[in-house]
Design a protein around this motif. Structure first.
Motif, PDB file in Angstrom:
ATOM      1  N   SER A  99       0.831  -1.208   0.000  1.00 21.15           N
ATOM      2  CA  SER A  99       0.000   0.000   0.000  1.00 21.15           C
ATOM      3  C   SER A  99       0.867   1.260   0.000  1.00 21.15           C
ATOM      4  N   LEU A 100       1.899   1.254   0.841  1.00 24.21           N
ATOM      5  CA  LEU A 100       2.820   2.400   0.896  1.00 24.21           C
ATOM      6  C   LEU A 100       3.550   2.577  -0.426  1.00 24.21           C
ATOM      7  N   ALA A 101       4.003   1.466  -1.026  1.00 18.47           N
ATOM      8  CA  ALA A 101       4.717   1.537  -2.300  1.00 18.47           C
ATOM      9  C   ALA A 101       3.837   2.123  -3.397  1.00 18.47           C
ATOM     10  N   LEU A 102       2.571   1.728  -3.429  1.00 22.56           N
ATOM     11  CA  LEU A 102       1.649   2.254  -4.434  1.00 22.56           C
ATOM     12  C   LEU A 102       1.417   3.748  -4.247  1.00 22.56           C
ATOM     13  N   MET A 103       1.313   4.176  -2.991  1.00 23.19           N
ATOM     14  CA  MET A 103       1.134   5.600  -2.726  1.00 23.19           C
ATOM     15  C   MET A 103       2.362   6.395  -3.177  1.00 23.19           C
ATOM     16  N   LEU A 104       3.549   5.852  -2.898  1.00 23.06           N
ATOM     17  CA  LEU A 104       4.778   6.520  -3.335  1.00 23.06           C
ATOM     18  C   LEU A 104       4.867   6.547  -4.861  1.00 23.06           C
ATOM     19  N   CYS A 105       4.422   5.461  -5.511  1.00 20.55           N
ATOM     20  CA  CYS A 105       4.416   5.429  -6.978  1.00 20.55           C
ATOM     21  C   CYS A 105       3.529   6.539  -7.547  1.00 20.55           C
ATOM     22  N   SER A 106       2.420   6.817  -6.875  1.00 21.29           N
ATOM     23  CA  SER A 106       1.514   7.870  -7.357  1.00 21.29           C
ATOM     24  C   SER A 106       2.144   9.252  -7.234  1.00 21.29           C
ATOM     25  N   TRP A 107       3.150   9.383  -6.366  1.00 17.99           N
ATOM     26  CA  TRP A 107       3.849  10.661  -6.184  1.00 17.99           C
ATOM     27  C   TRP A 107       5.219  10.661  -6.863  1.00 17.99           C
ATOM     28  N   SER A 108       5.467   9.694  -7.743  1.00 17.02           N
ATOM     29  CA  SER A 108       6.803   9.526  -8.318  1.00 17.02           C
ATOM     30  C   SER A 108       7.270  10.750  -9.106  1.00 17.02           C
ATOM     31  N   VAL A 109       6.367  11.398  -9.833  1.00 17.10           N
ATOM     32  CA  VAL A 109       6.762  12.583 -10.612  1.00 17.10           C
ATOM     33  C   VAL A 109       7.191  13.707  -9.682  1.00 17.10           C
ATOM     34  N   GLN A 110       6.405  13.951  -8.634  1.00 15.42           N
ATOM     35  CA  GLN A 110       6.742  15.000  -7.670  1.00 15.42           C
ATOM     36  C   GLN A 110       8.067  14.699  -6.965  1.00 15.42           C
ATOM     37  N   MET A 111       8.273  13.440  -6.595  1.00 16.37           N
ATOM     38  CA  MET A 111       9.527  13.074  -5.936  1.00 16.37           C
ATOM     39  C   MET A 111      10.711  13.219  -6.880  1.00 16.37           C
ATOM     40  N   SER A 112      10.508  12.854  -8.154  1.00 17.72           N
ATOM     41  CA  SER A 112      11.579  12.996  -9.137  1.00 17.72           C
ATOM     42  C   SER A 112      11.963  14.462  -9.339  1.00 17.72           C
ATOM     43  N   GLU A 113      10.959  15.325  -9.474  1.00 22.29           N
ATOM     44  CA  GLU A 113      11.237  16.752  -9.667  1.00 22.29           C
ATOM     45  C   GLU A 113      11.909  17.353  -8.423  1.00 22.29           C
ATOM     46  N   PHE A 114      11.475  16.896  -7.239  1.00 21.10           N
ATOM     47  CA  PHE A 114      12.082  17.389  -6.003  1.00 21.10           C
ATOM     48  C   PHE A 114      13.564  17.009  -5.936  1.00 21.10           C
ATOM     49  N   LEU A 115      13.887  15.754  -6.284  1.00 17.03           N
ATOM     50  CA  LEU A 115      15.275  15.291  -6.240  1.00 17.03           C
ATOM     51  C   LEU A 115      16.123  16.008  -7.292  1.00 17.03           C
ATOM     52  N   LYS A 116      15.548  16.244  -8.453  1.00 18.21           N
ATOM     53  CA  LYS A 116      16.285  16.986  -9.487  1.00 18.21           C
ATOM     54  C   LYS A 116      16.635  18.391  -9.013  1.00 18.21           C
ATOM     55  N   VAL A 133      13.875   1.570  -7.244  1.00 24.20           N
ATOM     56  CA  VAL A 133      13.636   1.334  -5.817  1.00 24.20           C
ATOM     57  C   VAL A 133      12.154   1.020  -5.566  1.00 24.20           C
ATOM     58  N   LEU A 134      11.273   1.798  -6.186  1.00 25.63           N
ATOM     59  CA  LEU A 134       9.838   1.580  -5.994  1.00 25.63           C
ATOM     60  C   LEU A 134       9.395   0.225  -6.554  1.00 25.63           C
ATOM     61  N   PHE A 135       9.951  -0.160  -7.700  1.00 27.72           N
ATOM     62  CA  PHE A 135       9.616  -1.465  -8.263  1.00 27.72           C
ATOM     63  C   PHE A 135      10.122  -2.599  -7.373  1.00 27.72           C
ATOM     64  N   PHE A 136      11.283  -2.400  -6.757  1.00 30.82           N
ATOM     65  CA  PHE A 136      11.791  -3.410  -5.823  1.00 30.82           C
ATOM     66  C   PHE A 136      10.803  -3.630  -4.677  1.00 30.82           C
ATOM     67  N   ILE A 137      10.332  -2.539  -4.084  1.00 31.09           N
ATOM     68  CA  ILE A 137       9.381  -2.646  -2.963  1.00 31.09           C
ATOM     69  C   ILE A 137       8.071  -3.261  -3.440  1.00 31.09           C
ATOM     70  N   LEU A 138       7.631  -2.820  -4.612  1.00 30.75           N
ATOM     71  CA  LEU A 138       6.369  -3.294  -5.185  1.00 30.75           C
ATOM     72  C   LEU A 138       6.415  -4.800  -5.444  1.00 30.75           C
ATOM     73  N   ARG A 139       7.484  -5.240  -6.082  1.00 33.13           N
ATOM     74  CA  ARG A 139       7.599  -6.647  -6.454  1.00 33.13           C
ATOM     75  C   ARG A 139       7.851  -7.528  -5.225  1.00 33.13           C
ATOM     76  N   PHE A 140       8.671  -7.052  -4.317  1.00 32.57           N
ATOM     77  CA  PHE A 140       8.984  -7.832  -3.120  1.00 32.57           C
ATOM     78  C   PHE A 140       7.741  -8.054  -2.262  1.00 32.57           C
ATOM     79  N   SER A 141       7.005  -6.975  -2.015  1.00 32.14           N
ATOM     80  CA  SER A 141       5.845  -7.069  -1.123  1.00 32.14           C
ATOM     81  C   SER A 141       4.648  -7.703  -1.814  1.00 32.14           C
ATOM     82  N   GLY A 142       4.440  -7.417  -3.108  1.00 34.98           N
ATOM     83  CA  GLY A 142       3.257  -7.888  -3.809  1.00 34.98           C
ATOM     84  C   GLY A 142       3.430  -9.251  -4.428  1.00 34.98           C
ATOM     85  N   GLN A 143       4.219  -9.333  -5.505  1.00 38.60           N
ATOM     86  CA  GLN A 143       4.421 -10.605  -6.184  1.00 38.60           C
ATOM     87  C   GLN A 143       5.076 -11.622  -5.259  1.00 38.60           C
TER      88      GLN A 143
END
Length: 434
Positions: A99-116, A133-143
């Motif tokens: 659930s946390l990973a999906l929420m972070l994925c939804s904010w990925s553009v904002q996080m990317s722009e912030f880091l840039k 990193v997000l795909f790692f969390i997503l795949r580890f916890s989900g699949q």
């Protein structure tokens, strides 16, 4: 018993019917809830997310591949968590993490722009590493973890009827997974890809609470027996044979472990590679896109039919027969893959594709508790899961490398035949170690 029921208002001992059937329902639902972490759930987001992040298709795919490979390297640890802490807590925290990973994925553009802005760098490496990193969390916890915990908890609550309940679960999952791209895409088109991921995150948060309430580690903790059978007297208990409870190291010392794990890994590799490049594979043999996509429906019908029939019969038949039938399905698929442009190529590919998928649903659930017991089931299935995830992660790149290097995918068919013949010979003595 109070400790095993902590944070839960549900007492299996007070259920008016065998609680394992509730486990069957919620465990199947748990596997279904892993869809956002599965390839079939992520693929719908590929185009809008990569465009929003400014990544090419190859960059986005490579981030997914690296994240998946990394998850395969640590999934074995989650299997040990399952054995130590039980299905309840492992499924609860896996659902929360997803659930946390999906929420972070939804904010990925904002996080990317912030880091840039923070690093004063305008480079594709930032969204690439972020999505890895997000795909790692997503795949580890989900699949990985949620799927493993949900499937294992069902198998633990049943013994003699394990095949029958797996038949019910497999059919429900097959239809649920095959329909998921439609409603996920409807969410994306009706709202946005960010909101769709947020809806899924909210759903996983609700499910984590369901898991905490309804998942129960095993029937013995609540004074029950697998299948709901009653073994009350000391005299009856003496006549109940006790299976040897293999550790993961002991299981790896048997030939059966490797032969079954390798055929399951072959299924993950071949089906993932073919699915990922199916349009290109068929185009290389002169077929239009429509013909390529059309193979999935009949293959799914074959897979569901096979899994339904042979799951039910698995309570009465030796699994070694299933192993060879799955190898036969792989041989059919490989021959069909090699001779795709001939009259029998597509039917062979569809039939083999379906047979592989059908027996995968049976063997991946039933073989491990039957062969190696339930005590260390998490560690054993976690090790097997690492093979499956690694195979599925490598397949798209290896298929692509084959085509770019040799101008054809046919080498994959020849390699598949060679590998399956090796398995057929190696499996002659792959007997049930019990």
């Amino acid at each position: 018993m109070a400790a095993t029921n902590r944070f839960s208002f549900i007492d299996p001992a007070k259920s008016p019917f065998f609680y394992g059937y509730i486990i069957l329902v919620v465990g199947t639902f748990g596997i279904y809830c892993s869809i956002p972490g599965q390839t079939i759930g992520v693929s719908v987001f590929t185009d809008p997310v990569k465009d929003a992040l400014g990544l090419t298709r190859n960059q986005f795919s490579n981030a997914y591949m690296i994240g998946t490979i990394c998850s395969s390297l640590v999934i074995g640890r989650a299997g040990k968590w399952f054995d130590v802490y039980g299905a309840r807590y492992v499924a609860f925290f896996a659902a929360l993490t997803l659930s946390l990973a999906l929420m972070l994925c939804s904010w990925s553009v904002q996080m990317s722009e912030f880091l840039k802005a923070l690093l004063s760098l305008n480079t594709w490496w930032i969204p690439f590493l972020l999505m890895t990193v997000l795909f790692f969390i997503l795949r580890f916890s989900g699949q990985g973890v949620l799927t493993m915990a949900s499937r294992n908890v069902i198998m633990i609550w049943f013994d003699k009827n394990r095949g029958k309940v797996n038949a019910i679960s497999s059919v429900a999952i097959s239809f649920g997974f095959s329909s998921s791209p439609l409603w996920v895409n409807a969410l994306i088109e009706g709202f946005s890809w960010q909101t769709a991921w947020q809806f899924l995150a909210a759903g996983l948060l609700v499910f984590s609470l369901i898991a905490l309430q309804f998942y129960k580690n095993n029937p013995e903790e609540h004074g029950l027996s697998p299948d709901g059978s009653n073994v009350d007297s000391e005299e009856e208990k003496k006549h109940v044979p006790l299976a040897h409870q293999y550790t993961v190291k002991e299981a790896q010392g048997t030939r059966a472990f490797w032969m079954y794990a390798l055929i399951l890994a072959f299924n993950s590799f071949f089906i993932t590679g073919l699915t990922f490049h199916v349009v290109s594979v068929f185009a290389s043999e002169g077929f239009p896109k429509e013909d390529a996509i059309s193979i999935f429906l009949p293959a799914s019908v074959v897979a569901v039919t096979i899994s339904s029939i042979f799951n039910f019969l698995s309570d009465y038949l030796q699994l070694k027969l299933y192993l060879y039938l799955m190898i036969l399905g792989g041989l059919m698929a490989s021959v069909g893959f090699l001779f795709l442009s001939t009259a029998f190529g597509v039917p062979l590919l569809i039939g083999g594709f379906g047979i592989l998928g059908g027996f995968f649903a049976v063997l991946n659930a039933i073989v491990w508790p039957r062969f190696y017991g339930r005590t260390h089931l998490g560690a054993i299935t976690g090790k097997v899961m690492s093979f499956l995830i690694l195979a599925s992660a490598l397949a798209p790149s290896i298929f692509s490398f084959c085509f770019s290097t040799f101008g054809s995918y046919r080498l994959m068919g020849y390699l598949g035949l060679a590998f399956l013949l090796f398995l057929a010979i190696g499996s002659i003595k792959a007997n049930n170690p019990q």
